[in-house]
Design an enzyme around this catalytic site. Structure first.
Site, PDB file in Angstrom:
ATOM      1  CG  ASP A   1      24.781 -47.638  18.967  1.00 50.92           C
ATOM      2  OD1 ASP A   1      24.755 -47.037  17.857  1.00 50.92           O
ATOM      3  OD2 ASP A   1      24.850 -47.042  20.070  1.00 50.92           O
TER       4      ASP A   1
ATOM      5  CG  ASP B   1      26.807 -46.613  22.663  1.00 50.83           C
ATOM      6  OD1 ASP B   1      27.374 -45.970  21.773  1.00 50.83           O
ATOM      7  OD2 ASP B   1      25.584 -46.817  22.691  1.00 50.83           O
TER       8      ASP B   1
ATOM      9  CG  ASN C   1      27.556 -45.703  17.113  1.00 52.78           C
ATOM     10  OD1 ASN C   1      27.099 -44.706  16.566  1.00 52.78           O
ATOM     11  ND2 ASN C   1      27.550 -45.888  18.427  1.00 52.78           N
TER      12      ASN C   1
ATOM     13  CB  THR D   1      23.009 -45.347  24.786  1.00 56.61           C
ATOM     14  OG1 THR D   1      23.623 -46.648  24.624  1.00 56.61           O
ATOM     15  CG2 THR D   1      22.707 -45.086  26.248  1.00 56.61           C
TER      16      THR D   1
ATOM     17  CG  PHE E   1      23.372 -42.293  14.350  1.00 54.61           C
ATOM     18  CD1 PHE E   1      23.326 -43.342  15.261  1.00 54.61           C
ATOM     19  CD2 PHE E   1      23.686 -42.575  13.025  1.00 54.61           C
ATOM     20  CE1 PHE E   1      23.614 -44.647  14.855  1.00 54.61           C
ATOM     21  CE2 PHE E   1      23.976 -43.875  12.609  1.00 54.61           C
ATOM     22  CZ  PHE E   1      23.926 -44.918  13.526  1.00 54.61           C
ATOM     23  CG  ASN E   2      21.160 -43.123  19.121  1.00 54.80           C
ATOM     24  OD1 ASN E   2      21.967 -43.764  18.450  1.00 54.80           O
ATOM     25  ND2 ASN E   2      21.415 -42.698  20.349  1.00 54.80           N
TER      26      ASN E   2
ATOM     27  CG  HIS F   1      26.481 -38.043  21.857  1.00 55.50           C
ATOM     28  ND1 HIS F   1      25.976 -36.791  21.534  1.00 55.50           N
ATOM     29  CD2 HIS F   1      27.444 -38.293  20.935  1.00 55.50           C
ATOM     30  CE1 HIS F   1      26.600 -36.317  20.468  1.00 55.50           C
ATOM     31  NE2 HIS F   1      27.488 -37.201  20.085  1.00 55.50           N
ATOM     32  CG  ASP F   2      25.418 -43.130  23.961  1.00 51.64           C
ATOM     33  OD1 ASP F   2      26.057 -43.888  23.216  1.00 51.64           O
ATOM     34  OD2 ASP F   2      24.458 -42.439  23.550  1.00 51.64           O
TER      35      ASP F   2
HETATM   36  O1  RIB Z   1      23.875 -39.075  17.929  1.00 46.36           O
HETATM   37  C1  RIB Z   1      24.658 -39.626  18.956  1.00 46.36           C
HETATM   38  C2  RIB Z   1      24.268 -41.040  19.219  1.00 46.36           C
HETATM   39  O2  RIB Z   1      24.484 -41.833  18.052  1.00 46.36           O
HETATM   40  C3  RIB Z   1      25.128 -41.705  20.314  1.00 46.36           C
HETATM   41  O3  RIB Z   1      24.355 -42.648  20.977  1.00 46.36           O
HETATM   42  C4  RIB Z   1      26.221 -42.376  19.535  1.00 46.36           C
HETATM   43  O4  RIB Z   1      26.769 -43.497  20.223  1.00 46.36           O
HETATM   44  C5  RIB Z   1      25.463 -42.841  18.326  1.00 46.36           C
HETATM   45  O5  RIB Z   1      24.801 -44.056  18.664  1.00 46.36           O
HETATM   46 CA    CA Z   2      25.144 -44.985  21.079  1.00 49.74          CA
END
Ligand code: RIB
Ligand code: CA
Length: 314
Positions: A11, A16, A41, A125, A167-168, A241-242
């Site tokens: 996303d 990402d 996102n 991701t 979040f994901n 993160h990703d």
């Molecule tokens: O919490 C971080 C994740 O949420 C990452 O993948 C960021 O791109 C969002 O998608």
């Molecule tokens: Ca992401």
């Protein structure tokens, strides 16, 4: 050794985008069968456009890009423009990409590919809506999934979108529940890992010095992405993160993981999307996940910088 066939489900999202660049930098290690995009996102029409932009910048317009679920399996969609900006990739100039959007729905591409191709690694991701839907509709695809390396969840780090959820996973907890219980090998890169790989100014400066279009886009995006987390956490950089998922494919030795049970909350509104990580095995729940808990952060950035440096200067 033949490159490992992968599907990246994402996303974009600045982080990402960097994960896509890292995968595209290493065709001898990973063979990208396709990039599938999902609402997360920012809405789907932006995540699919952003993924195609990254293919243009990396000079890989041949990689098929698909649009998938524009909302979670059960809940209403949530987004994160307050972190990623209205474009989803603020920090670089947006343009209309040449890389085409494939007609086929991402879920149909995932199903068709997994029915026809063995030993595919899935790299989600973003919210797990595409992967969860594919497995729910056609569980027979799982026989050809060799591993799922997911960015998602949190244990000691706590939540980033709610007090108890990352979040994901929070964005589509029902899809996450399907994926985490699918029975295939899963490696989970949660916030406990990603908050160890901070994109400090020095690290971003080293990437910017590479002076190719991919590195320039990366440095610009990370500089924008930097502002929110450094203020929120008082840290020296933003968690990257990703790209931890792709880095794990390239250098698994950089990561320490532990087999344990991870269960997702899908009932309580207070803790919706929480990942209950049974790190100390206090229950007899099945060990459905390899939970990543430590990473060589310096090695990660040396890898990222070296691989981004492989792209041509123009
Ligand atoms: O919490 C971080 C994740 O949420 C990452 O993948 C960021 O791109 C969002 O998608
Ligand atoms: Ca992401």
């Amino acid at each position: 050794m033949a490159p490992r066939p992968i599907i990246i489900d994402c996303d974009p999202g600045q982080d990402d985008a960097v994960a896509l660049f890292l995968a595209m930098s290493s065709p001898e290690d990973v063979g990208i069968l396709g990039i599938t995009t999902v609402a997360g996102n920012v809405p789907l029409e932006l995540t699919q456009r952003n993924a195609r932009m990254m293919c243009d910048i990396a000079g890989r317009p041949e990689i098929p890009v698909f649009a998938g679920c524009e909302k979670p399996m059960v809940r209403d969609a949530i987004t994160a423009e307050y972190i990623h900006g209205d474009t989803g990739i603020d920090g670089m100039d947006v343009f209309e990409p040449q890389t085409p959007l494939q007609e086929r729905h991402a879920v149909d591409f995932i199903v068709a590919t997994l029915l026809a191709t063995e030993n595919v690694t899935l790299i989600p991701t973003g919210p797990l809506s595409n992967i969860g839907t594919a497995i729910d509709r056609h569980p027979e695809i799982l026989k050809n999934v060799s591993e799922i390396v997911i960015m998602g969840g949190a244990m000691r780090e706590g939540g980033n979108r709610s007090p108890s959820a990352e979040f994901n996973i929070l964005a589509d907890p029902h899809a996450a529940n399907i994926v985490l219980n699918c029975g295939r090998p899963i490696t989970l890169m949660g916030l406990d890992i990603t908050h160890q790989v901070l994109s400090t100014r020095d690290r971003v400066a080293r990437i910017r010095e590479l002076d190719n279009p991919v590195a320039a886009a990366t440095a610009g995006m990370l500089s924008f992405f930097h502002r929110y987390d450094t203020k929120k956490y008082g840290s020296q950089g933003t968690p990257l993160h990703d790209p931890c998922t792709v880095a794990y494919l390239l250098k698994p030795e950089f990561f320490k993981t532990k087999a344990c049970n991870v269960t997702v909350e899908t009932e309580s509104e207070l803790t919706m999307g929480h990942t209950a990580v049974d790190f100390w095995h206090v229950t007899d729940r099945p060990h459905n996940v390899s939970w990543a808990y430590e990473v060589d952060a310096e090695g990660f950035y040396e890898l990222l910088t070296e691989r981004l440096g492989r792209f041509p200067l123009s």
